[in-house]
Design a protein around this motif. Structure first.
Motif, PDB file in Angstrom:
ATOM      1  N   THR A 395       0.844  -1.191   0.000  1.00 21.77           N
ATOM      2  CA  THR A 395       0.000   0.000   0.000  1.00 21.77           C
ATOM      3  C   THR A 395       0.880   1.241   0.000  1.00 21.77           C
ATOM      4  O   THR A 395       2.103   1.146   0.153  1.00 21.77           O
ATOM      5  CB  THR A 395      -0.934  -0.004   1.234  1.00 21.77           C
ATOM      6  OG1 THR A 395      -1.863   1.077   1.142  1.00 21.77           O
ATOM      7  CG2 THR A 395      -0.141   0.123   2.526  1.00 21.77           C
ATOM      8  N   LEU A 396       0.266   2.406  -0.167  1.00 24.54           N
ATOM      9  CA  LEU A 396       1.005   3.663  -0.279  1.00 24.54           C
ATOM     10  C   LEU A 396       1.349   4.190   1.118  1.00 24.54           C
ATOM     11  O   LEU A 396       0.697   5.077   1.665  1.00 24.54           O
ATOM     12  CB  LEU A 396       0.182   4.689  -1.052  1.00 24.54           C
ATOM     13  CG  LEU A 396      -0.223   4.271  -2.473  1.00 24.54           C
ATOM     14  CD1 LEU A 396      -1.062   5.371  -3.126  1.00 24.54           C
ATOM     15  CD2 LEU A 396       0.998   3.957  -3.330  1.00 24.54           C
ATOM     16  N   ILE A 397       2.390   3.629   1.689  1.00 25.86           N
ATOM     17  CA  ILE A 397       2.808   3.964   3.051  1.00 25.86           C
ATOM     18  C   ILE A 397       3.377   5.381   3.082  1.00 25.86           C
ATOM     19  O   ILE A 397       4.113   5.802   2.196  1.00 25.86           O
ATOM     20  CB  ILE A 397       3.819   2.931   3.563  1.00 25.86           C
ATOM     21  CG1 ILE A 397       3.104   1.581   3.755  1.00 25.86           C
ATOM     22  CG2 ILE A 397       4.476   3.381   4.862  1.00 25.86           C
ATOM     23  CD1 ILE A 397       4.011   0.434   4.104  1.00 25.86           C
ATOM     24  N   ARG A 398       3.071   6.115   4.171  1.00 24.23           N
ATOM     25  CA  ARG A 398       3.355   7.540   4.238  1.00 24.23           C
ATOM     26  C   ARG A 398       4.517   7.857   5.181  1.00 24.23           C
ATOM     27  O   ARG A 398       4.775   7.132   6.137  1.00 24.23           O
ATOM     28  CB  ARG A 398       2.100   8.287   4.696  1.00 24.23           C
ATOM     29  CG  ARG A 398       0.928   8.057   3.745  1.00 24.23           C
ATOM     30  CD  ARG A 398      -0.328   8.747   4.225  1.00 24.23           C
ATOM     31  NE  ARG A 398      -1.344   8.740   3.177  1.00 24.23           N
ATOM     32  CZ  ARG A 398      -2.430   9.486   3.192  1.00 24.23           C
ATOM     33  NH1 ARG A 398      -2.662  10.305   4.203  1.00 24.23           N
ATOM     34  NH2 ARG A 398      -3.296   9.441   2.209  1.00 24.23           N
ATOM     35  N   CYS A 399       5.186   8.984   4.901  1.00 27.46           N
ATOM     36  CA  CYS A 399       6.297   9.447   5.727  1.00 27.46           C
ATOM     37  C   CYS A 399       6.175  10.958   5.928  1.00 27.46           C
ATOM     38  O   CYS A 399       5.573  11.650   5.097  1.00 27.46           O
ATOM     39  CB  CYS A 399       7.637   9.102   5.088  1.00 27.46           C
ATOM     40  SG  CYS A 399       7.930   9.936   3.496  1.00 27.46           S
ATOM     41  N   TYR A 400       6.776  11.478   7.020  1.00 28.56           N
ATOM     42  CA  TYR A 400       6.617  12.894   7.361  1.00 28.56           C
ATOM     43  C   TYR A 400       7.856  13.434   8.078  1.00 28.56           C
ATOM     44  O   TYR A 400       8.606  12.683   8.706  1.00 28.56           O
ATOM     45  CB  TYR A 400       5.417  13.090   8.308  1.00 28.56           C
ATOM     46  CG  TYR A 400       4.109  12.575   7.785  1.00 28.56           C
ATOM     47  CD1 TYR A 400       3.291  13.378   6.994  1.00 28.56           C
ATOM     48  CD2 TYR A 400       3.675  11.290   8.091  1.00 28.56           C
ATOM     49  CE1 TYR A 400       2.070  12.906   6.522  1.00 28.56           C
ATOM     50  CE2 TYR A 400       2.460  10.808   7.620  1.00 28.56           C
ATOM     51  CZ  TYR A 400       1.664  11.620   6.838  1.00 28.56           C
ATOM     52  OH  TYR A 400       0.464  11.146   6.373  1.00 28.56           O
ATOM     53  N   PHE A 401       7.995  14.762   8.017  1.00 28.50           N
ATOM     54  CA  PHE A 401       8.889  15.464   8.918  1.00 28.50           C
ATOM     55  C   PHE A 401       8.213  15.560  10.291  1.00 28.50           C
ATOM     56  O   PHE A 401       6.999  15.745  10.380  1.00 28.50           O
ATOM     57  CB  PHE A 401       9.177  16.882   8.423  1.00 28.50           C
ATOM     58  CG  PHE A 401      10.055  16.956   7.203  1.00 28.50           C
ATOM     59  CD1 PHE A 401      11.432  16.861   7.309  1.00 28.50           C
ATOM     60  CD2 PHE A 401       9.493  17.136   5.941  1.00 28.50           C
ATOM     61  CE1 PHE A 401      12.245  16.941   6.188  1.00 28.50           C
ATOM     62  CE2 PHE A 401      10.287  17.222   4.808  1.00 28.50           C
ATOM     63  CZ  PHE A 401      11.675  17.124   4.935  1.00 28.50           C
ATOM     64  N   GLY A 415       5.293   4.972   8.556  1.00 28.02           N
ATOM     65  CA  GLY A 415       4.719   3.658   8.788  1.00 28.02           C
ATOM     66  C   GLY A 415       5.555   2.610   8.075  1.00 28.02           C
ATOM     67  O   GLY A 415       6.525   2.922   7.377  1.00 28.02           O
ATOM     68  N   SER A 416       5.163   1.345   8.228  1.00 30.34           N
ATOM     69  CA  SER A 416       5.962   0.276   7.624  1.00 30.34           C
ATOM     70  C   SER A 416       5.120  -0.981   7.469  1.00 30.34           C
ATOM     71  O   SER A 416       4.187  -1.223   8.248  1.00 30.34           O
ATOM     72  CB  SER A 416       7.185  -0.023   8.502  1.00 30.34           C
ATOM     73  OG  SER A 416       7.975  -1.066   7.964  1.00 30.34           O
ATOM     74  N   HIS A 417       5.487  -1.786   6.475  1.00 28.00           N
ATOM     75  CA  HIS A 417       4.787  -3.046   6.246  1.00 28.00           C
ATOM     76  C   HIS A 417       5.106  -4.086   7.320  1.00 28.00           C
ATOM     77  O   HIS A 417       4.390  -5.081   7.442  1.00 28.00           O
ATOM     78  CB  HIS A 417       5.147  -3.595   4.867  1.00 28.00           C
ATOM     79  CG  HIS A 417       4.507  -4.917   4.554  1.00 28.00           C
ATOM     80  ND1 HIS A 417       3.142  -5.088   4.494  1.00 28.00           N
ATOM     81  CD2 HIS A 417       5.051  -6.147   4.311  1.00 28.00           C
ATOM     82  CE1 HIS A 417       2.861  -6.350   4.211  1.00 28.00           C
ATOM     83  NE2 HIS A 417       3.999  -7.019   4.103  1.00 28.00           N
ATOM     84  N   ASP A 418       6.153  -3.877   8.089  1.00 24.41           N
ATOM     85  CA  ASP A 418       6.498  -4.846   9.138  1.00 24.41           C
ATOM     86  C   ASP A 418       5.802  -4.515  10.460  1.00 24.41           C
ATOM     87  O   ASP A 418       6.264  -4.937  11.526  1.00 24.41           O
ATOM     88  CB  ASP A 418       8.010  -4.956   9.325  1.00 24.41           C
ATOM     89  CG  ASP A 418       8.632  -3.701   9.929  1.00 24.41           C
ATOM     90  OD1 ASP A 418       7.934  -2.681  10.037  1.00 24.41           O
ATOM     91  OD2 ASP A 418       9.827  -3.752  10.287  1.00 24.41           O
ATOM     92  N   VAL A 442       1.292  -0.758   8.850  1.00 26.87           N
ATOM     93  CA  VAL A 442       0.979   0.586   9.320  1.00 26.87           C
ATOM     94  C   VAL A 442       1.070   1.511   8.112  1.00 26.87           C
ATOM     95  O   VAL A 442       2.161   1.803   7.628  1.00 26.87           O
ATOM     96  CB  VAL A 442       1.941   1.051  10.428  1.00 26.87           C
ATOM     97  CG1 VAL A 442       1.608   2.476  10.857  1.00 26.87           C
ATOM     98  CG2 VAL A 442       1.877   0.099  11.619  1.00 26.87           C
ATOM     99  N   ARG A 443      -0.079   1.955   7.605  1.00 21.79           N
ATOM    100  CA  ARG A 443      -0.094   2.778   6.400  1.00 21.79           C
ATOM    101  C   ARG A 443       0.169   4.247   6.700  1.00 21.79           C
ATOM    102  O   ARG A 443       0.824   4.941   5.939  1.00 21.79           O
ATOM    103  CB  ARG A 443      -1.438   2.648   5.682  1.00 21.79           C
ATOM    104  CG  ARG A 443      -1.490   3.418   4.354  1.00 21.79           C
ATOM    105  CD  ARG A 443      -2.855   3.287   3.710  1.00 21.79           C
ATOM    106  NE  ARG A 443      -2.859   3.831   2.361  1.00 21.79           N
ATOM    107  CZ  ARG A 443      -3.215   5.078   2.054  1.00 21.79           C
ATOM    108  NH1 ARG A 443      -3.552   5.921   3.014  1.00 21.79           N
ATOM    109  NH2 ARG A 443      -3.215   5.481   0.792  1.00 21.79           N
ATOM    110  N   ASP A 444      -0.361   4.730   7.821  1.00 21.05           N
ATOM    111  CA  ASP A 444      -0.263   6.164   8.100  1.00 21.05           C
ATOM    112  C   ASP A 444       0.009   6.378   9.579  1.00 21.05           C
ATOM    113  O   ASP A 444      -0.281   5.521  10.429  1.00 21.05           O
ATOM    114  CB  ASP A 444      -1.563   6.865   7.694  1.00 21.05           C
ATOM    115  CG  ASP A 444      -1.376   8.361   7.463  1.00 21.05           C
ATOM    116  OD1 ASP A 444      -0.235   8.848   7.537  1.00 21.05           O
ATOM    117  OD2 ASP A 444      -2.384   9.047   7.204  1.00 21.05           O
TER     118      ASP A 444
END
Length: 489
Positions: A395-401, A415-418, A442-444
């Motif tokens: 899925t389109l897992i998200r990242c942030y500052f 987030g992460s697929h693990d 964890v997608r978001d």
């Protein structure tokens, strides 16, 4: 993101993927990122980021120079909060108060790692978890048509329970207007729905108890083609929406005029993520399954019809972008299992043609990332830094500052697929936290803009809240030698 399996209609897609996903192959213990057998995270030596952004980050999160001189040991990585408080009371800095950097230096040690406590649990996948800009509201969106708005100032008490309309497959994204009056949500359709969340009722069933107005993103020339929207964001003034779609395009919608104002045929594959670069909304960043990040300047777009620049470096498609809101830096999450940090001053006017990287068959929707691909580097990588350790699959897992107010954007989190949430130090690349609770991807996740609180959403249906340890416990040792080190190019 590809949302239609080969030879499969949207309405028939992925029945097995629509149920609540809890994978028995993984436990909620200290599991390693997904991969081939013996394919765990690889440690490597730390390399300090030698770039202007490193200095800017240090300035935002380091004590005042006068405080350093008073406290001694100017090369000290971290100073005691007690000493800093005593120095403030003695007005050793000459300011009579903490600077923003002093504040961040203290607060960025107090990471939200305790818990979690469960905010909510549903029987369908949780796709979105986002705090409002001021942290007073929190929004969670689920695959089963549910979008929930919680009052964060009242302990995440449910304020609005929304049943979405025009749902196709899942709610892919939501966005709150800057004034927090309106919420928009997107699905795998060309319609973005908007509703007023200030109304008195808790239950909001589309066009039954409340009006959910549909904003049509498809033009008159679409010929009946139906596309999906993966990403939607408000402009800083709340007057426009920018969206990325499965028809390789970027759309800008004028909310006041109630019409589509711009369509850019931006990429050669799905546009999985878009965002405005800063509060002016002139610059737009986009990331696509064509592996490219692009920068669009609307002030000269109509005359040129081309992006202001292109950034190469990812080996696989891009799942998400987050801007530092300074019109210069942003990060991207990629299916090549990396986060990359970008400086748009390094962008090119066109794409440098390079040989094909793949000598293997791989589909991130159902296959693990090949072991032999993990150490491959793009020969024309224009990124400033690369962060590894988490897993980007399915899925389109998200990242942030991390928040500017409390951390000076010292960290990157994802987030992460693990089943975990990862927190990296932006400058050193060290993995400073790994939050373990969930039983599926964890997608978001979202860090409160002011408090040491982080909320994560997972395909196991849980919305989980992490906080800084209370009851007088000491902050976690961010620079503890036992913390995992991650590679930074």
């Amino acid at each position: 993101m590809f949302f239609r399996p080969w030879n499969t209609a949207i309405g028939d897609m992925g029945y097995a993927l629509s149920r609540l996903e809890i994978d028995a192959d993984y436990s909620d213990s200290e599991s390693s990122p997904v991969g081939d057998e013996n394919d765990g995270p690889r440690s490597s030596s730390q390399i300090d980021l030698d770039h202007e952004v490193a200095q800017l980050t240090k300035l935002r999160s380091s004590p005042h120079e006068r405080l350093k001189r008073v406290l001694g040991r100017r090369d000290e990585v971290t100073f005691s909060p007690v000493k800093m408080l005593a120095s403030r009371e003695g007005n050793y800095s000459g300011r009579g108060r903490f600077s923003a950097a002093d504040r961040c230096h203290i607060l960025n040690k107090y990471l939200p790692v305790k818990g979690p406590s469960i905010v909510d649990q549903l029987t369908t996948r949780a796709y979105v978890s986002q705090f409002s800009n001021d942290g007073s509201l929190f929004v969670a969106a689920f695959q089963g048509s549910n979008i929930k708005v919680y009052n964060a100032d009242m302990g995440l008490k449910l304020q609005k329970n929304i049943l979405a309309k025009s749902l196709r497959w899942t709610v892919t994204d939501t966005a709150l207007s800057p004034d927090k009056r309106f919420l928009v949500y997107a699905t795998m359709s060309p319609i973005v729905n908007i509703l007023n969340i200030e109304s008195a009722g808790t239950e909001s069933h589309a066009n039954v108890t409340e009006i959910h107005e549909g904003l049509e993103f498809s033009g008159d020339d679409e010929g009946g083609y139906s596309f999906g929207i993966f990403s939607v964001k408000f402009s800083n003034d709340g007057r426009e929406l920018v969206a990325g779609s499965s028809d390789d395009s970027i759309y800008v919608y004028d909310i006041e005029a109630n019409k589509l104002s711009l369509r850019i045929q931006a990429h050669t594959s799905d546009v999985n993520s878009v965002c405005f670069a800063d509060e002016t909304s002139h610059l737009i960043y986009s990331g696509s399954d064509d592996n490219l990040c692009k920068v669009w300047d609307r002030r000269c777009l109509r005359s040129r019809g081309k992006p202001a620049g292109i950034l190469t470096g990812h080996l696989e498609g891009i799942t998400f972008l987050d801007s530092r809101n300074d019109g210069r830096y942003f990060i991207s999450n990629g299916k090549d299992q990396t986060i990359k940090l970008w400086d748009i001053r390094k962008m090119s006017s066109n794409v440098t043609r390079t040989p094909a990287f793949r000598n293997y068959e791989w589909d991130y929707r159902w296959m693990d990332y090949p072991l032999r691909a993990r150490d491959v580097k793009h020969p024309c990588d224009q990124s400033v830094a690369t962060y590894k350790g988490h897993s980007v699959l399915r899925t389109l897992i998200r990242c942030y500052f991390s928040p500017e107010y409390s951390t000076g954007q010292k960290y990157i989190y994802t987030g992460s697929h693990d089943y975990c949430v990862y927190v990296y130090d932006l400058v050193s690349g060290a993995q400073v936290a790994r939050l373990v609770h969930h039983k599926s991807t964890v997608r978001d996740c979202s860090w409160h803009p002011y408090y040491p609180t982080l909320v994560s959403s997972s395909f196991d249906g849980d919305i989980a809240k992490w906080e800084f340890p209370g009851n007088g416990e000491n902050p976690i040792p961010v620079h503890n030698s036992r913390s995992h080190r991650r590679h930074i190019d």
